[in-house]
Design an enzyme around this catalytic site. Structure first.
Site, short mmCIF file in Angstrom:
data_model
loop_
_atom_site.label_atom_id
_atom_site.label_comp_id
_atom_site.label_asym_id
_atom_site.label_seq_id
_atom_site.Cartn_x
_atom_site.Cartn_y
_atom_site.Cartn_z
N ASP A 78 0.79 -1.24 0.00
CA ASP A 78 0.00 0.00 0.00
C ASP A 78 0.82 1.28 0.00
O ASP A 78 1.97 1.31 0.48
CB ASP A 78 -0.89 0.04 1.25
CG ASP A 78 -2.12 -0.83 1.11
OD1 ASP A 78 -2.09 -1.78 0.30
OD2 ASP A 78 -3.10 -0.59 1.83
N HIS A 225 3.48 -2.15 3.19
CA HIS A 225 3.49 -0.78 2.67
C HIS A 225 4.82 -0.48 1.98
O HIS A 225 5.89 -0.85 2.48
CB HIS A 225 3.28 0.22 3.81
CG HIS A 225 1.93 0.11 4.46
ND1 HIS A 225 1.64 -0.87 5.39
CD2 HIS A 225 0.80 0.85 4.30
CE1 HIS A 225 0.38 -0.72 5.78
NE2 HIS A 225 -0.15 0.30 5.14
#
Length: 260
Positions: A78, A225
Protein backbone atom coordinates in the site's frame (compact mmCIF):
# COMPACT_ATOMS: atom_id res chain seq x y z
CA UNK A 1 -63.08 -12.52 -12.89
CA UNK A 2 -64.19 -12.06 -16.52
CA UNK A 3 -62.54 -13.83 -19.44
CA UNK A 4 -61.32 -10.47 -20.77
CA UNK A 5 -59.62 -9.73 -17.43
CA UNK A 6 -57.89 -13.10 -17.52
CA UNK A 7 -56.67 -12.42 -21.06
CA UNK A 8 -55.31 -9.00 -20.03
CA UNK A 9 -53.50 -10.49 -17.02
CA UNK A 10 -51.94 -13.24 -19.13
CA UNK A 11 -50.88 -10.70 -21.76
CA UNK A 12 -49.31 -8.48 -19.09
CA UNK A 13 -47.41 -11.42 -17.61
CA UNK A 14 -46.08 -12.38 -21.03
CA UNK A 15 -44.89 -8.83 -21.72
CA UNK A 16 -43.15 -8.65 -18.33
CA UNK A 17 -41.40 -11.97 -18.97
CA UNK A 18 -40.23 -10.75 -22.37
CA UNK A 19 -38.83 -7.51 -20.90
CA UNK A 20 -37.01 -9.40 -18.15
CA UNK A 21 -35.54 -11.74 -20.73
CA UNK A 22 -34.28 -8.84 -22.83
CA UNK A 23 -32.72 -7.20 -19.78
CA UNK A 24 -30.97 -10.42 -18.84
CA UNK A 25 -29.66 -10.87 -22.37
CA UNK A 26 -28.33 -7.32 -22.34
CA UNK A 27 -26.40 -8.00 -19.17
CA UNK A 28 -28.21 -5.35 -17.15
CA UNK A 29 -26.36 -5.19 -13.80
CA UNK A 30 -28.24 -6.10 -10.65
CA UNK A 31 -27.67 -5.00 -7.07
CA UNK A 32 -26.72 -8.04 -5.02
CA UNK A 33 -26.45 -8.22 -1.24
CA UNK A 34 -23.02 -9.69 -0.46
CA UNK A 35 -22.25 -8.80 3.16
CA UNK A 36 -23.74 -8.27 6.58
CA UNK A 37 -24.63 -4.62 6.03
CA UNK A 38 -26.67 -5.48 2.95
CA UNK A 39 -28.23 -8.49 4.64
CA UNK A 40 -29.31 -6.26 7.49
CA UNK A 41 -31.51 -4.34 5.07
CA UNK A 42 -29.35 -1.36 4.18
CA UNK A 43 -30.50 0.03 0.84
CA UNK A 44 -28.25 0.37 -2.22
CA UNK A 45 -26.05 3.44 -2.45
CA UNK A 46 -27.55 6.49 -4.08
CA UNK A 47 -26.11 9.58 -5.73
CA UNK A 48 -27.39 12.58 -7.59
CA UNK A 49 -27.50 10.33 -10.65
CA UNK A 50 -29.69 7.76 -8.86
CA UNK A 51 -28.99 4.32 -7.34
CA UNK A 52 -25.49 2.85 -7.64
CA UNK A 53 -25.77 -0.70 -8.98
CA UNK A 54 -22.82 -3.09 -8.98
CA UNK A 55 -22.14 -5.54 -11.76
CA UNK A 56 -22.95 -9.03 -10.51
CA UNK A 57 -19.48 -10.26 -11.52
CA UNK A 58 -17.80 -8.01 -8.93
CA UNK A 59 -19.14 -8.53 -5.40
CA UNK A 60 -19.48 -5.53 -3.13
CA UNK A 61 -18.40 -7.46 -0.05
CA UNK A 62 -14.85 -6.81 1.16
CA UNK A 63 -12.43 -9.50 0.00
CA UNK A 64 -10.00 -10.63 2.70
CA UNK A 65 -8.96 -13.94 1.18
CA UNK A 66 -6.53 -15.06 -1.47
CA UNK A 67 -7.68 -16.86 -4.60
CA UNK A 68 -7.23 -20.60 -4.49
CA UNK A 69 -8.22 -23.64 -2.49
CA UNK A 70 -5.00 -24.72 -0.78
CA UNK A 71 -2.00 -23.06 0.85
CA UNK A 72 -2.27 -19.85 -1.13
CA UNK A 73 -1.41 -16.36 0.06
CA UNK A 74 -1.92 -12.87 -1.37
CA UNK A 75 0.66 -10.14 -0.72
CA UNK A 76 -0.63 -6.57 -0.94
CA UNK A 77 1.49 -3.40 -0.85
CA UNK A 78 0.00 0.00 0.00
CA UNK A 79 0.50 3.76 -0.27
CA UNK A 80 2.98 4.00 -3.13
CA UNK A 81 4.44 4.32 -5.55
CA UNK A 82 7.52 5.71 -3.83
CA UNK A 83 10.77 6.40 -5.69
CA UNK A 84 12.91 5.01 -2.86
CA UNK A 85 10.96 2.03 -1.57
CA UNK A 86 8.86 0.74 -4.47
CA UNK A 87 11.92 -0.27 -6.56
CA UNK A 88 13.32 -2.13 -3.53
CA UNK A 89 10.03 -3.94 -2.91
CA UNK A 90 9.82 -4.86 -6.59
CA UNK A 91 13.37 -6.19 -6.47
CA UNK A 92 12.70 -8.54 -3.54
CA UNK A 93 9.46 -9.73 -5.14
CA UNK A 94 11.34 -10.54 -8.35
CA UNK A 95 14.06 -12.39 -6.46
CA UNK A 96 11.41 -14.58 -4.84
CA UNK A 97 9.22 -14.97 -7.95
CA UNK A 98 6.24 -13.41 -6.15
CA UNK A 99 3.39 -11.46 -7.71
CA UNK A 100 1.62 -8.95 -5.45
CA UNK A 101 -1.20 -6.42 -5.54
CA UNK A 102 -0.14 -2.77 -5.30
CA UNK A 103 -2.68 -0.37 -3.82
CA UNK A 104 -1.65 2.95 -5.37
CA UNK A 105 -2.47 6.49 -4.29
CA UNK A 106 -3.67 8.45 -7.32
CA UNK A 107 -1.56 11.58 -6.82
CA UNK A 108 1.55 9.45 -6.37
CA UNK A 109 0.73 7.42 -9.48
CA UNK A 110 0.47 10.68 -11.40
CA UNK A 111 3.79 11.87 -9.91
CA UNK A 112 5.67 8.62 -10.61
CA UNK A 113 4.01 7.01 -13.67
CA UNK A 114 7.20 5.17 -14.58
CA UNK A 115 6.92 3.19 -11.32
CA UNK A 116 3.31 2.26 -12.06
CA UNK A 117 4.44 1.00 -15.45
CA UNK A 118 7.24 -1.03 -13.81
CA UNK A 119 4.76 -2.57 -11.36
CA UNK A 120 2.43 -3.55 -14.20
CA UNK A 121 5.29 -4.81 -16.40
CA UNK A 122 6.32 -7.19 -13.62
CA UNK A 123 2.86 -8.76 -13.68
CA UNK A 124 1.51 -7.37 -10.43
CA UNK A 125 -2.13 -6.40 -9.95
CA UNK A 126 -3.21 -2.77 -9.51
CA UNK A 127 -5.52 -1.47 -6.80
CA UNK A 128 -7.11 1.97 -6.42
CA UNK A 129 -6.23 3.50 -3.04
CA UNK A 130 -8.06 6.80 -3.76
CA UNK A 131 -6.74 10.18 -4.87
CA UNK A 132 -4.87 11.22 -1.74
CA UNK A 133 -5.41 8.63 1.00
CA UNK A 134 -8.03 10.40 3.12
CA UNK A 135 -8.64 8.05 6.06
CA UNK A 136 -11.75 10.02 7.07
CA UNK A 137 -13.57 9.60 3.78
CA UNK A 138 -16.13 7.28 5.38
CA UNK A 139 -17.44 10.39 7.17
CA UNK A 140 -17.64 12.42 3.96
CA UNK A 141 -20.53 12.80 1.46
CA UNK A 142 -21.07 10.10 -1.13
CA UNK A 143 -20.15 12.55 -3.90
CA UNK A 144 -16.74 13.05 -2.26
CA UNK A 145 -16.23 9.29 -1.92
CA UNK A 146 -17.11 8.83 -5.59
CA UNK A 147 -14.63 11.53 -6.62
CA UNK A 148 -11.83 9.99 -4.53
CA UNK A 149 -12.44 6.51 -5.93
CA UNK A 150 -13.02 7.31 -9.59
CA UNK A 151 -10.39 10.05 -9.92
CA UNK A 152 -7.84 7.82 -8.17
CA UNK A 153 -8.61 5.01 -10.62
CA UNK A 154 -8.31 7.41 -13.56
CA UNK A 155 -4.89 8.64 -12.37
CA UNK A 156 -3.59 5.08 -12.18
CA UNK A 157 -5.02 4.21 -15.59
CA UNK A 158 -3.44 7.33 -17.11
CA UNK A 159 -0.02 6.13 -15.92
CA UNK A 160 -0.40 2.73 -17.55
CA UNK A 161 -3.08 2.80 -20.27
CA UNK A 162 -4.80 -0.47 -21.03
CA UNK A 163 -3.97 -2.17 -17.72
CA UNK A 164 -6.95 -3.03 -15.52
CA UNK A 165 -7.36 -1.69 -11.99
CA UNK A 166 -9.10 -4.68 -10.44
CA UNK A 167 -9.35 -3.73 -6.76
CA UNK A 168 -10.28 -0.83 -4.50
CA UNK A 169 -8.93 -0.46 -0.96
CA UNK A 170 -10.26 2.32 1.26
CA UNK A 171 -7.54 4.26 3.14
CA UNK A 172 -7.25 2.84 6.64
CA UNK A 173 -10.09 0.47 5.84
CA UNK A 174 -12.59 3.38 5.77
CA UNK A 175 -15.16 1.56 3.65
CA UNK A 176 -18.81 2.48 3.43
CA UNK A 177 -21.65 0.60 1.70
CA UNK A 178 -21.70 3.43 -0.84
CA UNK A 179 -17.97 3.34 -1.57
CA UNK A 180 -18.05 -0.43 -2.00
CA UNK A 181 -20.97 -0.13 -4.41
CA UNK A 182 -19.18 2.57 -6.42
CA UNK A 183 -16.03 0.45 -6.65
CA UNK A 184 -17.91 -2.71 -7.69
CA UNK A 185 -19.95 -0.83 -10.28
CA UNK A 186 -16.65 0.27 -11.83
CA UNK A 187 -15.11 -3.20 -11.94
CA UNK A 188 -13.09 -3.10 -8.71
CA UNK A 189 -13.45 -5.61 -5.88
CA UNK A 190 -13.34 -3.92 -2.44
CA UNK A 191 -10.15 -5.24 -0.85
CA UNK A 192 -9.39 -5.66 2.84
CA UNK A 193 -6.80 -7.83 4.56
CA UNK A 194 -6.64 -10.69 7.04
CA UNK A 195 -3.08 -10.22 8.34
CA UNK A 196 -1.67 -6.81 9.35
CA UNK A 197 1.91 -6.79 10.69
CA UNK A 198 1.65 -2.99 11.16
CA UNK A 199 4.87 -2.45 9.25
CA UNK A 200 3.80 1.17 8.70
CA UNK A 201 4.52 1.87 12.39
CA UNK A 202 8.08 0.54 12.06
CA UNK A 203 7.88 -1.81 15.08
CA UNK A 204 11.15 -3.54 14.13
CA UNK A 205 11.95 -6.48 11.88
CA UNK A 206 11.36 -9.21 14.53
CA UNK A 207 7.92 -7.79 15.37
CA UNK A 208 6.87 -7.62 11.71
CA UNK A 209 8.01 -11.15 10.90
CA UNK A 210 6.55 -12.55 14.13
CA UNK A 211 3.18 -10.92 13.48
CA UNK A 212 2.97 -12.63 10.11
CA UNK A 213 4.46 -16.00 10.99
CA UNK A 214 2.59 -16.32 14.28
CA UNK A 215 -0.79 -17.44 12.97
CA UNK A 216 -1.81 -17.39 9.34
CA UNK A 217 -5.49 -17.94 8.54
CA UNK A 218 -6.50 -20.02 5.56
CA UNK A 219 -6.01 -18.17 2.27
CA UNK A 220 -4.63 -15.02 3.91
CA UNK A 221 -4.28 -11.56 2.39
CA UNK A 222 -1.29 -9.83 4.01
CA UNK A 223 -0.84 -6.06 4.24
CA UNK A 224 2.52 -4.34 3.65
CA UNK A 225 3.49 -0.78 2.67
CA UNK A 226 5.93 0.76 0.19
CA UNK A 227 4.83 4.37 0.75
CA UNK A 228 4.18 6.82 3.56
CA UNK A 229 7.63 6.94 5.13
CA UNK A 230 10.77 4.89 5.76
CA UNK A 231 9.97 1.35 4.62
CA UNK A 232 13.38 -0.23 5.18
CA UNK A 233 11.89 -2.58 7.79
CA UNK A 234 9.25 -3.70 5.30
CA UNK A 235 11.87 -4.49 2.67
CA UNK A 236 13.91 -6.44 5.24
CA UNK A 237 10.81 -8.32 6.41
CA UNK A 238 9.92 -9.32 2.85
CA UNK A 239 13.47 -10.59 2.32
CA UNK A 240 13.03 -12.88 5.33
CA UNK A 241 9.31 -13.62 5.09
CA UNK A 242 8.88 -14.64 1.46
CA UNK A 243 11.44 -17.49 1.50
CA UNK A 244 9.93 -18.69 4.80
CA UNK A 245 6.50 -18.89 3.19
CA UNK A 246 7.92 -20.92 0.32
CA UNK A 247 9.52 -23.30 2.82
CA UNK A 248 6.11 -23.74 4.50
CA UNK A 249 4.54 -24.79 1.22
CA UNK A 250 2.69 -21.58 0.41
CA UNK A 251 2.03 -20.46 -3.16
CA UNK A 252 1.51 -16.81 -4.09
CA UNK A 253 -1.60 -15.53 -5.79
CA UNK A 254 -3.87 -12.48 -5.88
CA UNK A 255 -6.83 -11.58 -3.64
CA UNK A 256 -10.17 -13.17 -4.44
CA UNK A 257 -12.16 -11.27 -7.03
CA UNK A 258 -15.43 -13.13 -7.37
CA UNK A 259 -16.54 -15.82 -4.97
CA UNK A 260 -15.77 -14.64 -1.42
Amino acid sequence: MSSSSVRRRRTGAAVAATVLGLLAAAGTPAFAATDASSAAGRSPATSSAGPVHAAAAVPQGISRLAQGTGRDIAITVDDGPDPTWTPQVLRVLRENHVKATFCLVGTRARQYPELVREIAADGHQLCDHTVDHDETMDHKPVAYQRQQILDGKAMIEAAVPGVAVNYYRAPGGAFTPESRAIAAANGMRPLGWSVDPKDWSRPGLPAIVSAVEGKLPELPTVLFHDGGGDRSQTVAALHQYLPWLRSQGYAFTFPARAAH
